[in-house]
Design a protein around this motif. Structure first.
Motif, PDB file in Angstrom:
ATOM      1  N   ASN A   1      12.468  10.871  26.160  1.00 54.32           N
ATOM      2  CA  ASN A   1      13.454  11.732  26.803  1.00 54.32           C
ATOM      3  C   ASN A   1      14.080  11.055  28.014  1.00 54.32           C
ATOM      4  OD1 ASN A   1      13.167  13.839  25.000  1.00 54.32           O
ATOM      5  ND2 ASN A   1      11.720  14.981  26.265  1.00 54.32           N
ATOM      6  N   VAL A   2      13.307  10.203  28.694  1.00 53.30           N
ATOM      7  CA  VAL A   2      13.790   9.528  29.895  1.00 53.30           C
ATOM      8  C   VAL A   2      14.382   8.160  29.575  1.00 53.30           C
ATOM      9  CG1 VAL A   2      13.127   8.563  32.133  1.00 53.30           C
ATOM     10  CG2 VAL A   2      12.148  10.726  31.364  1.00 53.30           C
ATOM     11  N   PHE A   3      13.672   7.378  28.785  1.00 57.20           N
ATOM     12  CA  PHE A   3      14.046   5.979  28.598  1.00 57.20           C
ATOM     13  C   PHE A   3      14.744   5.692  27.271  1.00 57.20           C
ATOM     14  CE2 PHE A   3      10.334   6.049  31.434  1.00 57.20           C
ATOM     15  CZ  PHE A   3      10.871   5.411  32.534  1.00 57.20           C
ATOM     16  N   GLY A   4      14.945   6.713  26.437  1.00 56.51           N
ATOM     17  CA  GLY A   4      15.632   6.518  25.173  1.00 56.51           C
ATOM     18  C   GLY A   4      14.676   6.475  24.003  1.00 56.51           C
ATOM     19  N   ASN A   5      15.151   6.945  22.857  1.00 52.52           N
ATOM     20  CA  ASN A   5      14.347   7.043  21.640  1.00 52.52           C
ATOM     21  C   ASN A   5      14.774   5.956  20.661  1.00 52.52           C
ATOM     22  OD1 ASN A   5      13.095   7.700  19.241  1.00 52.52           O
ATOM     23  ND2 ASN A   5      13.907   9.781  19.114  1.00 52.52           N
ATOM     24  N   ALA A   6      13.957   4.932  20.521  1.00 53.98           N
ATOM     25  CA  ALA A   6      14.265   3.830  19.599  1.00 53.98           C
ATOM     26  C   ALA A   6      13.750   4.094  18.191  1.00 53.98           C
ATOM     27  CB  ALA A   6      13.677   2.515  20.124  1.00 53.98           C
ATOM     28  N   GLY A   7      13.117   5.253  17.972  1.00 57.60           N
ATOM     29  CA  GLY A   7      12.651   5.584  16.631  1.00 57.60           C
ATOM     30  C   GLY A   7      11.253   6.175  16.636  1.00 57.60           C
ATOM     31  N   ARG A   8      10.854   6.717  15.486  1.00 62.39           N
ATOM     32  CA  ARG A   8       9.509   7.287  15.352  1.00 62.39           C
ATOM     33  C   ARG A   8       8.443   6.230  15.513  1.00 62.39           C
ATOM     34  NH1 ARG A   8       4.928   7.861  15.066  1.00 62.39           N
ATOM     35  NH2 ARG A   8       3.700   9.606  14.291  1.00 62.39           N
ATOM     36  N   GLY A   9       8.740   5.022  15.082  1.00 65.37           N
ATOM     37  CA  GLY A   9       7.755   3.962  15.201  1.00 65.37           C
ATOM     38  C   GLY A   9       6.854   3.878  13.984  1.00 65.37           C
ATOM     39  N   LEU A  10       5.633   3.376  14.196  1.00 67.17           N
ATOM     40  CA  LEU A  10       4.714   3.087  13.102  1.00 67.17           C
ATOM     41  C   LEU A  10       4.198   4.363  12.447  1.00 67.17           C
ATOM     42  CD1 LEU A  10       3.135   0.809  11.612  1.00 67.17           C
ATOM     43  CD2 LEU A  10       1.299   1.168  13.277  1.00 67.17           C
ATOM     44  N   ILE A  11       4.291   4.410  11.118  1.00 72.19           N
ATOM     45  CA  ILE A  11       3.669   5.476  10.340  1.00 72.19           C
ATOM     46  C   ILE A  11       2.773   4.823   9.302  1.00 72.19           C
ATOM     47  CG2 ILE A  11       5.616   7.034  10.729  1.00 72.19           C
ATOM     48  CD1 ILE A  11       6.491   6.529   7.831  1.00 72.19           C
ATOM     49  N   THR A  12       1.639   5.437   9.044  1.00 73.40           N
ATOM     50  CA  THR A  12       0.678   4.866   8.104  1.00 73.40           C
ATOM     51  C   THR A  12       0.300   5.910   7.054  1.00 73.40           C
ATOM     52  OG1 THR A  12      -1.124   5.447   9.627  1.00 73.40           O
ATOM     53  CG2 THR A  12      -0.265   3.206   9.751  1.00 73.40           C
ATOM     54  N   PRO A  13      -0.036   5.479   5.843  1.00 76.10           N
ATOM     55  CA  PRO A  13      -0.296   6.419   4.738  1.00 76.10           C
ATOM     56  C   PRO A  13      -1.669   7.064   4.819  1.00 76.10           C
ATOM     57  CG  PRO A  13      -0.536   4.170   3.964  1.00 76.10           C
ATOM     58  CD  PRO A  13      -0.049   4.073   5.389  1.00 76.10           C
ATOM     59  N   LEU A  14      -1.890   7.798   5.883  1.00 76.25           N
ATOM     60  CA  LEU A  14      -3.198   8.411   6.118  1.00 76.25           C
ATOM     61  C   LEU A  14      -3.522   9.477   5.081  1.00 76.25           C
ATOM     62  CD1 LEU A  14      -2.800   8.653   9.975  1.00 76.25           C
ATOM     63  CD2 LEU A  14      -4.566   7.314   8.813  1.00 76.25           C
ATOM     64  N   LYS A  15      -2.554  10.331   4.778  1.00 75.07           N
ATOM     65  CA  LYS A  15      -2.817  11.403   3.817  1.00 75.07           C
ATOM     66  C   LYS A  15      -3.064  10.834   2.427  1.00 75.07           C
ATOM     67  CE  LYS A  15      -0.973  15.314   4.592  1.00 75.07           C
ATOM     68  NZ  LYS A  15      -0.057  16.478   4.763  1.00 75.07           N
ATOM     69  N   MET A  16      -2.360   9.765   2.066  1.00 75.22           N
ATOM     70  CA  MET A  16      -2.618   9.122   0.779  1.00 75.22           C
ATOM     71  C   MET A  16      -4.033   8.554   0.737  1.00 75.22           C
ATOM     72  SD  MET A  16       0.997   7.210  -0.160  1.00 75.22           S
ATOM     73  CE  MET A  16       0.292   6.522  -1.674  1.00 75.22           C
TER      74      MET A  16
END
Length: 457
Positions: free
Chosen positions: A132-147
């Motif tokens: 919110n302060v420095f900018g949103n460059a993306g969600r980032g790392l996601i891993t297939p935990l549910k799989m």
């Protein structure tokens, strides 16, 4: 480090134009039915600015705020809510953060931990506040935990219509080589797919993306990208177990149709980064239920955290060791091993150690088919290991965020439980409200450490 950073920044430079160029051996194009190719031209001037932002006033237009209000429970030690620098200096790190936020750069942070990090409740709060302060460059790392048959954060999904062999860090023996994220999925067919997407709700903001970095081992090819039931334009570059995909338009979900010419059991996927074209914070997390320092020390490809290009690596571990038998010296050795591996993999990154908060353990025995007898007592090992983390940080000039003290110190677990901030069933994990509070406290401490004299308002 700079080469990987160039690849990372190039991946998120989505304000691009189409040009009909001949594809190289390591670049694949996605072409729509119209036949218009989607090769991306990167603006070299813009890219250079993202790598080397102008050395202007780094604090101009940066207005941090405090996420704590003063109305927190009285047992929260707000006076202690700061990072003990232990002789380290983050002034250059803070200036880089501010310049990147203003002039188009990205600032990657990596947070490694256990179940408290896997759920992404606290870290998700910290991520949102920082972005919110420095900018949103993306969600980032996601891993297939549910799989991999475990719980997954609620703001993304990874699914597939094809069969996979899956492994997770703390369930051994692994059925496939374990990856640096603590999760590994292996396709059972030569043609396979993964749907990657962000999930929004009344509590989770929309977070579209226009680039993906897919982390894997082996040989694979991305044959098509599908969003909303239609093929979309994309380019894909392959480099040392990382496929960088760029899309012409932002999407909330995309299905990657992939294949391999070799044995599918030689292909292993660790996860993916979702990125957008916006400057700012990229807050990656690697969390695994039950993980300890020694768990990550056992990963042969832990060095691949370098591909995430972190400027700051936060390590929140020690809670699970407190439920086993480990001496102070042995515990310190595991901390030292992990710190050295982080430094070797990411020599330009700063490191922050976080102590666990006080929790409780059950008394009495477990009886099959019946409730456990007894109640709960404070797990005194947490305090002992927290002291080891503090001492290690002081001796090795590594900053420490003493969450144990901030949360209220000795006796805090009973207060957190009675206030609805700690789960009454296990008295180890927090409730969602508890994790949100922890995330806000962590944000305030990080901002104060990164911005130095320019404190949050």
């Amino acid at each position: 480090m700079k080469k990987s950073l160039i690849s990372l920044i190039s991946a998120v430079t989505c304000a691009v134009s189409f040009a009909a160029n001949t594809p190289t051996a390591d670049t694949q194009k996605g072409v729509a039915e119209s036949g218009v190719p989607d090769e991306f031209e990167i603006d070299d001037d813009n890219l250079d600015q993202r790598l080397n932002p102008p050395d202007l006033n780094p604090w101009e237009d940066i207005t941090p705020f405090s996420a704590t209000t003063g109305n927190e429970p009285s047992f929260i030690n707000l006076k202690a809510n700061s990072i003990k620098m232990n002789g380290d200096n983050w002034s250059a790190l803070g200036k880089d953060l501010a310049r990147n936020a203003q002039f188009g750069g990205i600032f990657p942070i990596l947070h490694i931990g256990d179940s408290h990090i896997q759920a992404d409740a606290a870290t998700g709060t910290t991520r949102e506040l920082l972005q919110n302060v420095f900018g949103n460059a993306g969600r980032g790392l996601i891993t297939p935990l549910k799989m991999a048959r475990t719980n997954e954060p609620r703001d993304y999904r990874i699914t597939s219509s094809t069969p996979w062999v899956t492994s997770k860090l703390m369930k051994t023996p692994w059925e496939s080589p374990m990856m640096f994220t603590g999760v590994s999925i292996t396709p059972m067919r030569n043609k396979f797919d993964l749907e990657l997407g962000t999930v929004s709700s009344d509590k989770v903001k929309e977070n579209p993306f226009c680039a993906i970095r897919l982390f894997y081992q082996g040989e694979l090819t991305v044959d098509a990208c599908i969003s909303d039931g239609e093929k979309i334009f994309y380019t894909c570059e392959y480099s040392d177990g990382c496929a960088i995909l760029r899309f012409h338009n932002s999407v909330d979900s995309v299905t990657l149709k992939m294949s391999t010419d070799g044995n599918p059991y030689d292909v292993h996927i660790a996860g993916a980064e979702l990125l957008n074209s916006t400057k700012g914070i990229l807050y990656d997390t690697i969390g695994n239920n039950g993980a300890m320092f020694m768990s990550y020390n056992a990963l042969s490809d832990f060095h691949r955290i370098s591909e995430l290009c972190p400027r700051l690596v936060i390590i929140s571990l020690g809670a699970n060791e407190a439920f086993g038998v480990i001496s102070d010296d042995a515990f310190e050795d595991t901390i030292d091993t992990m710190v050295k591996r982080v430094r070797k993999s990411c020599p330009d990154a700063k490191i922050l150690l976080v102590t666990p908060i006080e929790c409780q353990r059950r008394t009495g025995s477990k009886r099959r088919g019946k409730k456990r007898a007894g109640g709960f007592v404070v797990n005194s090992n947490v305090l002992r290991l927290r002291n080891v983390i503090n001492r290690y940080g002081e001796d090795n000039h590594i900053p420490v965020y003493d969450l144990y003290e901030v949360a209220g110190g000795n006796g805090a677990s009973e207060k957190w439980t009675s206030s609805g901030l700690m789960n009454q069933r296990d008295r180890i994990h927090l409730t969602w409200a508890g994790y949100e509070l922890q995330g806000r406290l962590t944000y305030d401490a990080l901002v104060k450490a990164l911005l130095g004299e320019k404190q949050s308002k």
